[in-house]
Design a protein around this motif. Structure first.
Motif, PDB file in Angstrom:
ATOM      1  N   SER A   1       0.849  -1.186   0.000  1.00 26.77           N
ATOM      2  CA  SER A   1       0.000   0.000   0.000  1.00 26.77           C
ATOM      3  C   SER A   1       0.887   1.239   0.000  1.00 26.77           C
ATOM      4  O   SER A   1       1.656   1.464   0.937  1.00 26.77           O
ATOM      5  CB  SER A   1      -0.932   0.024   1.212  1.00 26.77           C
ATOM      6  OG  SER A   1      -1.623   1.259   1.269  1.00 26.77           O
ATOM      7  N   HIS A   2       0.777   2.030  -1.071  1.00 29.51           N
ATOM      8  CA  HIS A   2       1.462   3.321  -1.173  1.00 29.51           C
ATOM      9  C   HIS A   2       0.407   4.424  -1.238  1.00 29.51           C
ATOM     10  O   HIS A   2       0.510   5.351  -2.036  1.00 29.51           O
ATOM     11  CB  HIS A   2       2.336   3.364  -2.427  1.00 29.51           C
ATOM     12  CG  HIS A   2       3.409   2.331  -2.476  1.00 29.51           C
ATOM     13  ND1 HIS A   2       4.578   2.448  -1.786  1.00 29.51           N
ATOM     14  CD2 HIS A   2       3.485   1.147  -3.140  1.00 29.51           C
ATOM     15  CE1 HIS A   2       5.350   1.392  -2.027  1.00 29.51           C
ATOM     16  NE2 HIS A   2       4.697   0.582  -2.831  1.00 29.51           N
ATOM     17  N   VAL A   3      -0.608   4.301  -0.405  1.00 32.26           N
ATOM     18  CA  VAL A   3      -1.756   5.206  -0.486  1.00 32.26           C
ATOM     19  C   VAL A   3      -1.631   6.389   0.459  1.00 32.26           C
ATOM     20  O   VAL A   3      -1.572   7.546   0.029  1.00 32.26           O
ATOM     21  CB  VAL A   3      -3.066   4.433  -0.210  1.00 32.26           C
ATOM     22  CG1 VAL A   3      -4.255   5.393  -0.156  1.00 32.26           C
ATOM     23  CG2 VAL A   3      -3.300   3.381  -1.284  1.00 32.26           C
ATOM     24  N   PHE A   4      -1.566   6.116   1.753  1.00 32.28           N
ATOM     25  CA  PHE A   4      -1.701   7.183   2.746  1.00 32.28           C
ATOM     26  C   PHE A   4      -0.403   7.927   3.017  1.00 32.28           C
ATOM     27  O   PHE A   4      -0.408   9.124   3.281  1.00 32.28           O
ATOM     28  CB  PHE A   4      -2.268   6.605   4.044  1.00 32.28           C
ATOM     29  CG  PHE A   4      -3.586   5.916   3.843  1.00 32.28           C
ATOM     30  CD1 PHE A   4      -4.715   6.658   3.544  1.00 32.28           C
ATOM     31  CD2 PHE A   4      -3.693   4.537   3.935  1.00 32.28           C
ATOM     32  CE1 PHE A   4      -5.941   6.030   3.344  1.00 32.28           C
ATOM     33  CE2 PHE A   4      -4.907   3.904   3.742  1.00 32.28           C
ATOM     34  CZ  PHE A   4      -6.037   4.644   3.438  1.00 32.28           C
ATOM     35  N   ARG A   5       0.737   7.248   2.936  1.00 38.53           N
ATOM     36  CA  ARG A   5       2.013   7.919   3.174  1.00 38.53           C
ATOM     37  C   ARG A   5       2.401   8.833   2.027  1.00 38.53           C
ATOM     38  O   ARG A   5       3.112   9.819   2.230  1.00 38.53           O
ATOM     39  CB  ARG A   5       3.122   6.891   3.404  1.00 38.53           C
ATOM     40  CG  ARG A   5       3.077   6.188   4.743  1.00 38.53           C
ATOM     41  CD  ARG A   5       4.029   5.020   4.788  1.00 38.53           C
ATOM     42  NE  ARG A   5       3.600   3.947   3.879  1.00 38.53           N
ATOM     43  CZ  ARG A   5       4.243   2.802   3.718  1.00 38.53           C
ATOM     44  NH1 ARG A   5       5.366   2.589   4.376  1.00 38.53           N
ATOM     45  NH2 ARG A   5       3.791   1.883   2.898  1.00 38.53           N
ATOM     46  N   GLU A   6       1.953   8.524   0.820  1.00 36.89           N
ATOM     47  CA  GLU A   6       2.387   9.264  -0.360  1.00 36.89           C
ATOM     48  C   GLU A   6       1.343  10.226  -0.886  1.00 36.89           C
ATOM     49  O   GLU A   6       1.569  10.901  -1.888  1.00 36.89           O
ATOM     50  CB  GLU A   6       2.799   8.281  -1.462  1.00 36.89           C
ATOM     51  CG  GLU A   6       3.964   7.399  -1.038  1.00 36.89           C
ATOM     52  CD  GLU A   6       4.468   6.523  -2.168  1.00 36.89           C
ATOM     53  OE1 GLU A   6       3.990   6.703  -3.308  1.00 36.89           O
ATOM     54  OE2 GLU A   6       5.348   5.671  -1.912  1.00 36.89           O
ATOM     55  N   ASP A   7       0.183  10.298  -0.230  1.00 38.09           N
ATOM     56  CA  ASP A   7      -0.877  11.201  -0.674  1.00 38.09           C
ATOM     57  C   ASP A   7      -1.531  11.839   0.547  1.00 38.09           C
ATOM     58  O   ASP A   7      -2.229  11.182   1.309  1.00 38.09           O
ATOM     59  CB  ASP A   7      -1.911  10.421  -1.498  1.00 38.09           C
ATOM     60  CG  ASP A   7      -2.862  11.343  -2.247  1.00 38.09           C
ATOM     61  OD1 ASP A   7      -2.892  12.550  -1.928  1.00 38.09           O
ATOM     62  OD2 ASP A   7      -3.570  10.851  -3.151  1.00 38.09           O
ATOM     63  N   SER A   8      -1.297  13.128   0.717  1.00 42.48           N
ATOM     64  CA  SER A   8      -1.815  13.847   1.892  1.00 42.48           C
ATOM     65  C   SER A   8      -3.303  14.141   1.795  1.00 42.48           C
ATOM     66  O   SER A   8      -3.885  14.678   2.739  1.00 42.48           O
ATOM     67  CB  SER A   8      -1.046  15.159   2.072  1.00 42.48           C
ATOM     68  OG  SER A   8      -1.209  15.998   0.925  1.00 42.48           O
ATOM     69  N   ALA A   9      -3.950  13.779   0.692  1.00 39.98           N
ATOM     70  CA  ALA A   9      -5.368  14.084   0.518  1.00 39.98           C
ATOM     71  C   ALA A   9      -6.246  13.371   1.547  1.00 39.98           C
ATOM     72  O   ALA A   9      -7.377  13.798   1.788  1.00 39.98           O
ATOM     73  CB  ALA A   9      -5.811  13.687  -0.892  1.00 39.98           C
ATOM     74  N   TYR A  10      -5.714  12.326   2.173  1.00 36.75           N
ATOM     75  CA  TYR A  10      -6.513  11.545   3.123  1.00 36.75           C
ATOM     76  C   TYR A  10      -6.246  11.937   4.581  1.00 36.75           C
ATOM     77  O   TYR A  10      -6.790  11.329   5.498  1.00 36.75           O
ATOM     78  CB  TYR A  10      -6.209  10.050   2.951  1.00 36.75           C
ATOM     79  CG  TYR A  10      -6.413   9.544   1.556  1.00 36.75           C
ATOM     80  CD1 TYR A  10      -7.675   9.225   1.078  1.00 36.75           C
ATOM     81  CD2 TYR A  10      -5.323   9.381   0.696  1.00 36.75           C
ATOM     82  CE1 TYR A  10      -7.857   8.759  -0.214  1.00 36.75           C
ATOM     83  CE2 TYR A  10      -5.492   8.912  -0.603  1.00 36.75           C
ATOM     84  CZ  TYR A  10      -6.767   8.612  -1.053  1.00 36.75           C
ATOM     85  OH  TYR A  10      -6.936   8.157  -2.331  1.00 36.75           O
ATOM     86  N   ARG A  11      -5.436  12.937   4.791  1.00 35.54           N
ATOM     87  CA  ARG A  11      -4.986  13.253   6.149  1.00 35.54           C
ATOM     88  C   ARG A  11      -6.150  13.574   7.084  1.00 35.54           C
ATOM     89  O   ARG A  11      -6.209  13.081   8.220  1.00 35.54           O
ATOM     90  CB  ARG A  11      -4.011  14.424   6.094  1.00 35.54           C
ATOM     91  CG  ARG A  11      -3.312  14.698   7.432  1.00 35.54           C
ATOM     92  CD  ARG A  11      -2.063  15.521   7.205  1.00 35.54           C
ATOM     93  NE  ARG A  11      -1.096  14.804   6.368  1.00 35.54           N
ATOM     94  CZ  ARG A  11      -0.038  15.385   5.812  1.00 35.54           C
ATOM     95  NH1 ARG A  11       0.185  16.673   5.981  1.00 35.54           N
ATOM     96  NH2 ARG A  11       0.797  14.666   5.077  1.00 35.54           N
ATOM     97  N   ASN A  12      -7.091  14.407   6.633  1.00 33.66           N
ATOM     98  CA  ASN A  12      -8.227  14.769   7.492  1.00 33.66           C
ATOM     99  C   ASN A  12      -9.115  13.570   7.785  1.00 33.66           C
ATOM    100  O   ASN A  12      -9.652  13.438   8.891  1.00 33.66           O
ATOM    101  CB  ASN A  12      -9.041  15.883   6.834  1.00 33.66           C
ATOM    102  CG  ASN A  12      -8.296  17.209   6.796  1.00 33.66           C
ATOM    103  OD1 ASN A  12      -7.389  17.449   7.592  1.00 33.66           O
ATOM    104  ND2 ASN A  12      -8.660  18.062   5.860  1.00 33.66           N
TER     105      ASN A  12
END
Length: 278
Positions: free
Chosen positions: A47-58
């Motif tokens: 999974s390279h989803v959450f560490r590499e894309d800040s769009a999910y931070r909130n």
């Protein structure tokens, strides 16, 4: 275009440069091909989803991106096994090849698996097998599919599955490579429909469906490569040749996951991701 997408596009470009077309004359010389499909050690799922894309931070709130990726990786593992992935690529490719020589005289895959000590084993061999063992079954050529990397990634809030590897054909006598086709499938780079990682967290079969679609696309590409139009015609096979291995089939469906108890508001159950948006 963001910098995150560039490495995946580079893989696609590099794949085309390393291809080697199968000549009809080379295929005419094949008598007993054996198919091997495997996944390299450490290939995935990743999974390279959450560490590499800040769009999910909130959406993650207090959940750290590293932990969110770890939890999503567990869900991807539940969706489809490494064995199912490699086996689907082999079976789908072989089932779509024309009923003509040499594809009607493929070495029985059960015998190949047995001699490689991987028969009825859940995880396919991670390392390159001892190809000389397959020669003892009468094979003169190996058709090998290798998956090097797969999983999910995201860019600017749009996620998808990806798959990278190669197929090749080489002779057992001299190890002469007569065909090679690298592939790099990437739903994000290709602009496919967003694969919501939070929905995958609740229903891992969504990732399974994405992988199935990509594997079938790769299989169709392999079939086209393995049926060159410039064949000169091969002599009829000997009567003692073994029967074909062309058997259609699909990997078995995973057991349904137990229904999780809803955690208190603003808390996540152990190992779970946030609920998807309505």
């Amino acid at each position: 275009m963001t910098r995150r997408i560039l490495p995946f596009l580079a893989l696609l470009l590099a794949s085309g440069c390393a291809s080697q077309r199968l000549a009809g004359a080379d295929l005419d010389r094949v008598r007993r091909p054996a198919f091997i499909s495997r996944i390299e050690d450490g290939a995935g799922p990743k999974s390279h989803v959450f560490r590499e894309d800040s769009a999910y931070r909130n959406k993650l709130k207090k959940l750290e991106p590293v932990e969110a990726d770890r939890r999503l990786t567990v869900k991807l593992l539940q969706a489809v096994t490494r064995f199912e992935i490699s086996e689907r690529l082999r079976v789908t490719t072989l089932s779509q090849l024309p009923r003509e020589f040499p594809w009607t005289h493929v070495v029985d895959p059960a015998r190949v698996a047995s001699v490689l000590e991987s028969f009825l084993v859940e995880e396919v061999p991670a390392n390159a097998p001892d190809y000389d063992l397959v020669a003892s079954l009468g094979a003169d050529t190996i058709v090998e599919f290798v998956i090097q990397d797969y999983g999910m990634r995201s860019d600017d809030g749009r996620a998808g599955a990806y798959l990278r590897g190669y197929g090749r054909m080489f002779t057992l006598d001299g190890r002469t490579e007569v065909w090679r086709r690298p592939f790099a499938m990437d739903q994000v780079a290709e602009g496919k429909e967003h694969l919501d990682p939070f929905k995958v967290g609740k229903d891992p079969s969504l990732f399974r469906a994405a992988m199935t679609s990509m594997l079938d696309d790769v299989a169709r590409m392999f079939v086209k490569d393995l049926t060159p139009t410039d064949r000169g015609g091969a002599p009829p096979p000997r009567a003692s040749a073994a029967a074909s291995d062309v058997v259609p089939g699909k990997a078995g469906a995973p057991a349904p996951a137990p229904e999780a108890t809803k955690p208190p508001e603003d808390e996540l159950a152990p190992g779970e991701l946030p609920d998807p948006d309505p």
